[in-house]
Design a protein around this motif. Structure first.
Motif, PDB file in Angstrom:
ATOM      1  N   ILE A 127     -44.315 -63.897 -56.120  1.00  0.00           N
ATOM      2  CA  ILE A 127     -44.396 -64.458 -57.462  1.00  0.00           C
ATOM      3  C   ILE A 127     -45.369 -65.624 -57.373  1.00  0.00           C
ATOM      4  O   ILE A 127     -45.238 -66.485 -56.511  1.00  0.00           O
ATOM      5  N   THR A 128     -46.376 -65.644 -58.230  1.00  0.00           N
ATOM      6  CA  THR A 128     -47.360 -66.715 -58.169  1.00  0.00           C
ATOM      7  C   THR A 128     -47.305 -67.543 -59.452  1.00  0.00           C
ATOM      8  O   THR A 128     -47.119 -67.017 -60.538  1.00  0.00           O
ATOM      9  N   VAL A 129     -47.479 -68.842 -59.284  1.00  0.00           N
ATOM     10  CA  VAL A 129     -47.498 -69.782 -60.408  1.00  0.00           C
ATOM     11  C   VAL A 129     -48.732 -70.649 -60.264  1.00  0.00           C
ATOM     12  O   VAL A 129     -49.025 -71.159 -59.182  1.00  0.00           O
ATOM     13  N   VAL A 130     -49.478 -70.786 -61.355  1.00  0.00           N
ATOM     14  CA  VAL A 130     -50.621 -71.693 -61.399  1.00  0.00           C
ATOM     15  C   VAL A 130     -50.385 -72.695 -62.513  1.00  0.00           C
ATOM     16  O   VAL A 130     -50.186 -72.314 -63.669  1.00  0.00           O
ATOM     17  N   ALA A 131     -50.387 -73.983 -62.181  1.00  0.00           N
ATOM     18  CA  ALA A 131     -50.201 -75.045 -63.168  1.00  0.00           C
ATOM     19  C   ALA A 131     -51.438 -75.937 -63.155  1.00  0.00           C
ATOM     20  O   ALA A 131     -51.805 -76.501 -62.122  1.00  0.00           O
ATOM     21  N   CYS A 132     -52.110 -76.056 -64.305  1.00  0.00           N
ATOM     22  CA  CYS A 132     -53.283 -76.922 -64.413  1.00  0.00           C
ATOM     23  C   CYS A 132     -52.870 -78.380 -64.234  1.00  0.00           C
ATOM     24  O   CYS A 132     -51.727 -78.753 -64.511  1.00  0.00           O
ATOM     25  N   GLU A 133     -53.815 -79.200 -63.786  1.00  0.00           N
ATOM     26  CA  GLU A 133     -53.550 -80.624 -63.573  1.00  0.00           C
ATOM     27  C   GLU A 133     -52.917 -81.251 -64.817  1.00  0.00           C
ATOM     28  O   GLU A 133     -53.354 -81.013 -65.937  1.00  0.00           O
ATOM     29  N   PHE A 140     -38.311 -70.506 -60.681  1.00  0.00           N
ATOM     30  CA  PHE A 140     -36.903 -70.217 -60.923  1.00  0.00           C
ATOM     31  C   PHE A 140     -36.572 -68.801 -60.482  1.00  0.00           C
ATOM     32  O   PHE A 140     -37.444 -67.931 -60.381  1.00  0.00           O
ATOM     33  N   CYS A 141     -35.281 -68.605 -60.204  1.00  0.00           N
ATOM     34  CA  CYS A 141     -34.777 -67.313 -59.746  1.00  0.00           C
ATOM     35  C   CYS A 141     -33.577 -66.896 -60.582  1.00  0.00           C
ATOM     36  O   CYS A 141     -33.008 -67.696 -61.331  1.00  0.00           O
ATOM     37  N   ASP A 142     -33.185 -65.652 -60.413  1.00  0.00           N
ATOM     38  CA  ASP A 142     -32.028 -65.134 -61.118  1.00  0.00           C
ATOM     39  C   ASP A 142     -30.754 -65.792 -60.570  1.00  0.00           C
ATOM     40  O   ASP A 142     -30.759 -66.411 -59.501  1.00  0.00           O
ATOM     41  N   VAL A 143     -29.670 -65.653 -61.319  1.00  0.00           N
ATOM     42  CA  VAL A 143     -28.378 -66.213 -60.899  1.00  0.00           C
ATOM     43  C   VAL A 143     -27.995 -65.656 -59.528  1.00  0.00           C
ATOM     44  O   VAL A 143     -28.076 -64.450 -59.290  1.00  0.00           O
ATOM     45  N   GLY A 144     -27.616 -66.544 -58.608  1.00  0.00           N
ATOM     46  CA  GLY A 144     -27.197 -66.132 -57.270  1.00  0.00           C
ATOM     47  C   GLY A 144     -28.319 -66.083 -56.267  1.00  0.00           C
ATOM     48  O   GLY A 144     -28.079 -65.873 -55.078  1.00  0.00           O
ATOM     49  N   GLN A 145     -29.576 -66.276 -56.712  1.00  0.00           N
ATOM     50  CA  GLN A 145     -30.717 -66.262 -55.806  1.00  0.00           C
ATOM     51  C   GLN A 145     -31.347 -67.639 -55.727  1.00  0.00           C
ATOM     52  O   GLN A 145     -31.163 -68.482 -56.612  1.00  0.00           O
ATOM     53  N   VAL A 146     -32.103 -67.877 -54.649  1.00  0.00           N
ATOM     54  CA  VAL A 146     -32.746 -69.170 -54.450  1.00  0.00           C
ATOM     55  C   VAL A 146     -34.221 -68.965 -54.121  1.00  0.00           C
ATOM     56  O   VAL A 146     -34.656 -67.889 -53.713  1.00  0.00           O
ATOM     57  N   ILE A 147     -34.980 -70.036 -54.278  1.00  0.00           N
ATOM     58  CA  ILE A 147     -36.426 -70.009 -54.067  1.00  0.00           C
ATOM     59  C   ILE A 147     -36.751 -70.059 -52.570  1.00  0.00           C
ATOM     60  O   ILE A 147     -36.137 -70.798 -51.807  1.00  0.00           O
ATOM     61  N   THR A 218     -40.909 -66.254 -53.450  1.00  0.00           N
ATOM     62  CA  THR A 218     -40.043 -65.128 -53.765  1.00  0.00           C
ATOM     63  C   THR A 218     -38.625 -65.655 -53.981  1.00  0.00           C
ATOM     64  O   THR A 218     -38.345 -66.825 -53.735  1.00  0.00           O
ATOM     65  N   CYS A 219     -37.762 -64.790 -54.472  1.00  0.00           N
ATOM     66  CA  CYS A 219     -36.361 -65.142 -54.687  1.00  0.00           C
ATOM     67  C   CYS A 219     -35.494 -64.338 -53.735  1.00  0.00           C
ATOM     68  O   CYS A 219     -35.644 -63.114 -53.634  1.00  0.00           O
ATOM     69  N   VAL A 220     -34.605 -65.009 -53.029  1.00  0.00           N
ATOM     70  CA  VAL A 220     -33.753 -64.350 -52.047  1.00  0.00           C
ATOM     71  C   VAL A 220     -32.316 -64.822 -52.236  1.00  0.00           C
ATOM     72  O   VAL A 220     -32.057 -65.806 -52.940  1.00  0.00           O
ATOM     73  N   TYR A 221     -31.394 -64.134 -51.605  1.00  0.00           N
ATOM     74  CA  TYR A 221     -30.008 -64.586 -51.610  1.00  0.00           C
ATOM     75  C   TYR A 221     -29.839 -65.670 -50.550  1.00  0.00           C
ATOM     76  O   TYR A 221     -30.492 -65.630 -49.504  1.00  0.00           O
ATOM     77  N   PRO A 222     -28.995 -66.669 -50.798  1.00  0.00           N
ATOM     78  CA  PRO A 222     -28.910 -67.839 -49.911  1.00  0.00           C
ATOM     79  C   PRO A 222     -28.729 -67.501 -48.440  1.00  0.00           C
ATOM     80  O   PRO A 222     -29.327 -68.131 -47.571  1.00  0.00           O
ATOM     81  N   GLU A 223     -27.934 -66.469 -48.141  1.00  0.00           N
ATOM     82  CA  GLU A 223     -27.663 -66.154 -46.738  1.00  0.00           C
ATOM     83  C   GLU A 223     -28.878 -65.597 -46.013  1.00  0.00           C
ATOM     84  O   GLU A 223     -28.934 -65.589 -44.792  1.00  0.00           O
ATOM     85  N   THR A 264     -36.520 -58.044 -52.345  1.00  0.00           N
ATOM     86  CA  THR A 264     -37.661 -58.255 -53.228  1.00  0.00           C
ATOM     87  C   THR A 264     -37.763 -57.154 -54.257  1.00  0.00           C
ATOM     88  O   THR A 264     -38.117 -57.387 -55.402  1.00  0.00           O
ATOM     89  N   CYS A 265     -37.455 -55.919 -53.840  1.00  0.00           N
ATOM     90  CA  CYS A 265     -37.504 -54.794 -54.766  1.00  0.00           C
ATOM     91  C   CYS A 265     -36.537 -55.004 -55.918  1.00  0.00           C
ATOM     92  O   CYS A 265     -36.867 -54.768 -57.082  1.00  0.00           O
TER      93      CYS A 265
END
Length: 486
Positions: A127-133, A140-147, A218-223, A264-265
């Motif tokens: 997942i890519t994010v570009v934020a201008c200056e 952010f991730c879905d409920v139960g997942q972390v960055i 990406t978003c993964v489960y904490p464990e 990831t899938c």
């Protein structure tokens, strides 16, 4: 028995995801070497580029054969050495990569043969994010997942990103992108995270240049976060590996990679349902508000110019300028929708929202919520061939196609300025839909001979947006998208 069943299910899910990833991310780009300024463009709708194989020469008498005499097509064992390595070093790890075929002509591998550049590549999940200056990057991730952050860079590496009405002097330095671990240290393990793209956060790698923050995660489960982070580190630092080395790396960690890709899938199947948010603080006259979809096309759900929260864009501002939290410019959401809906990326200047001032004395920002509708986008430069294809049991359903030019940045590599000046010549066409709808795969040449010339003297490109649907619903899907979503 139950534990065996769970393991089998996990492996089956992993296998299915491998299959899905292979079908979705396997890409091929072919560019006929018709003149010295022909552009070869690789792009990942989702993730980052990993070149598998590249050929400059000729291995087929049928590819790029239109209008060529037989003697220019006869040698099908023509191959320039080192092409794969050169494409890999230029493009691996990037979302988009543009190269000129001129770089591969010396030495000529087969004099008298009409050649082409053909690249097979895959897109690694990200997942890519570009934020201008002066904007805020929202992860952010879905409920139960972390960055789990792949990597982040602050600065500038091209003259196309975050450029809306910026002076030329502020976008010239394209060698100042600075890697930073700050985003990972702040966001890893969090369900959501907001980071300001500012010099006082990351330092200033190039004074006088208008910068942006790039983040891949990406978003993964904490464990599995620790394992995933380690694996993603391997990905990000192994982009220059050869295909054989990539294969060896995956084979030595099959189970870890399988579980990560399965996770990831599952994320990928839900990403189109996420509501993304971009916030741009109104700090100067040329501030850029940039919306972008990793995959699919933009569908704006809400947008605010004004202030609804005293904490957003509050740094360094007096309480008096933050107190009014019921400030809203009328018509903002309609204006953003008109400008951005149906596009993969969109840049807006805040100057168009300032008059009339909805709340004099209040420090304002532009904040947009949007979703990314499922779509596959293909951009093919003039003289190249667009390849559209779907997985087994699914067929192409074209959302729309245009041939011409609507900006000065796409397919612009080493083109003369007069060939990029006309940006109001993009012509909608039904021809791609007629040629490709209902088929498993389809190839269309981006050429004036196919689409006619909407703007003589302008170097053009073909834009196609499509989805892969079951044969029974492909027609209804096109109608639904066209009526309800754009």
């Amino acid at each position: 028995m139950p534990s065996c069943f769970k393991l089998s299910s996990a492996l089956l899910l992993a296998a299915m995801c491998f299959l899905i990833a292979e079908v979705v991310s396997a890409e091929q780009m072919t560019t006929c070497d018709s003149d010295r300024f022909v552009v070869h463009r690789l792009n990942c709708d989702y993730g980052v580029i990993n070149v598998q194989q590249a050929l400059y020469g000729r291995s087929s008498s049928l590819v790029c054969s239109d209008g060529r005499p037989p003697q220019q097509l006869a040698n099908t064992q023509c191959e320039r050495q080192g092409t794969t390595d050169e494409l890999s070093s230029r493009c691996n790890g990037k979302k988009t990569c543009v190269v000129n075929t001129d770089a591969f002509r010396n030495p000529d591998p087969c004099d008298g043969t009409f050649k082409y550049l053909q690249t097979n590549f895959t897109c690694l999940p990200a997942i890519t994010v570009v934020a201008c200056e002066e904007s805020l990057a929202h992860l952010f991730c879905d409920v139960g997942q972390v960055i789990s952050v792949y990597g982040a860079d602050y600065g500038r590496r091209d003259r196309t990103t975050c450029t809306y009405k910026r002076p030329e002097s502020q976008i010239q330095n394209v060698d100042c992108l600075r890697p930073t671990e700050l985003v990972a240290s702040r966001c890893n393990g969090e369900n959501s995270c907001t980071v300001a793209a500012r010099n006082n956060v990351f330092g200033d790698p190039c004074g006088g240049t208008y910068k942006y923050l790039e983040v891949a995660y990406t978003c993964v489960y904490p464990e599995t976060a620790k394992t995933s982070s380690s694996t993603l580190y391997d990905y990000s630092h192994s982009m220059a590996l050869s295909p054989k080395e990539w294969e060896s790396m995956f084979h030595t960690a099959q189970l870890r990679a399988a579980l990560l890709l399965a996770t990831t899938c599952l994320l990928n199947t839900a990403v189109a349902d996420y509501v993304d948010q971009v916030t741009t603080c109104d700090n100067n006259v040329w501030q850029v508000h940039r919306l972008y979809c990793d995959r699919g096309v933009i569908n704006v759900t809400d947008s605010l110019y004004g202030r609804s929260n005293s904490l957003v864009c509050a740094e360094g501002k007096s309480n008096k300028r933050l107190a009014n939290t019921t400030c809203s410019q009328q018509g903002t959401v309609d204006k953003v929708k008109t400008s951005c809906n149906g596009k993969k990326s969109c840049e807006l200047g805040l100057s168009g929202f300032r008059t009339p001032d909805p709340c004099v004395g209040t420090f304002k920002y532009l904040q947009t919520n949007f979703t990314c509708l499922e779509a596959i986008t293909v951009v093919t430069c003039e003289g190249s061939v667009a390849h559209l294809y779907c997985g087994m049991g699914r067929v192409i359903a074209i959302y729309g196609a245009d041939y011409g030019r609507r900006d000065r940045t796409t397919c612009s590599y080493r083109r003369a300025p007069h060939g990029l000046k006309n940006i109001t010549c993009l012509q909608p066409t039904d021809l791609v839909a007629q040629m490709c709808n209902g088929k498993f795969s389809c190839s269309v040449a981006a050429s004036n001979a196919v689409f006619t010339d909407p703007c003589i003297g302008t170097y053009k490109y073909l834009e196609v947006s499509y989805a892969c649907k079951s044969p029974k619903v492909s027609h209804q899907a096109v109608l639904q998208f066209g009526v309800d979503s754009i």
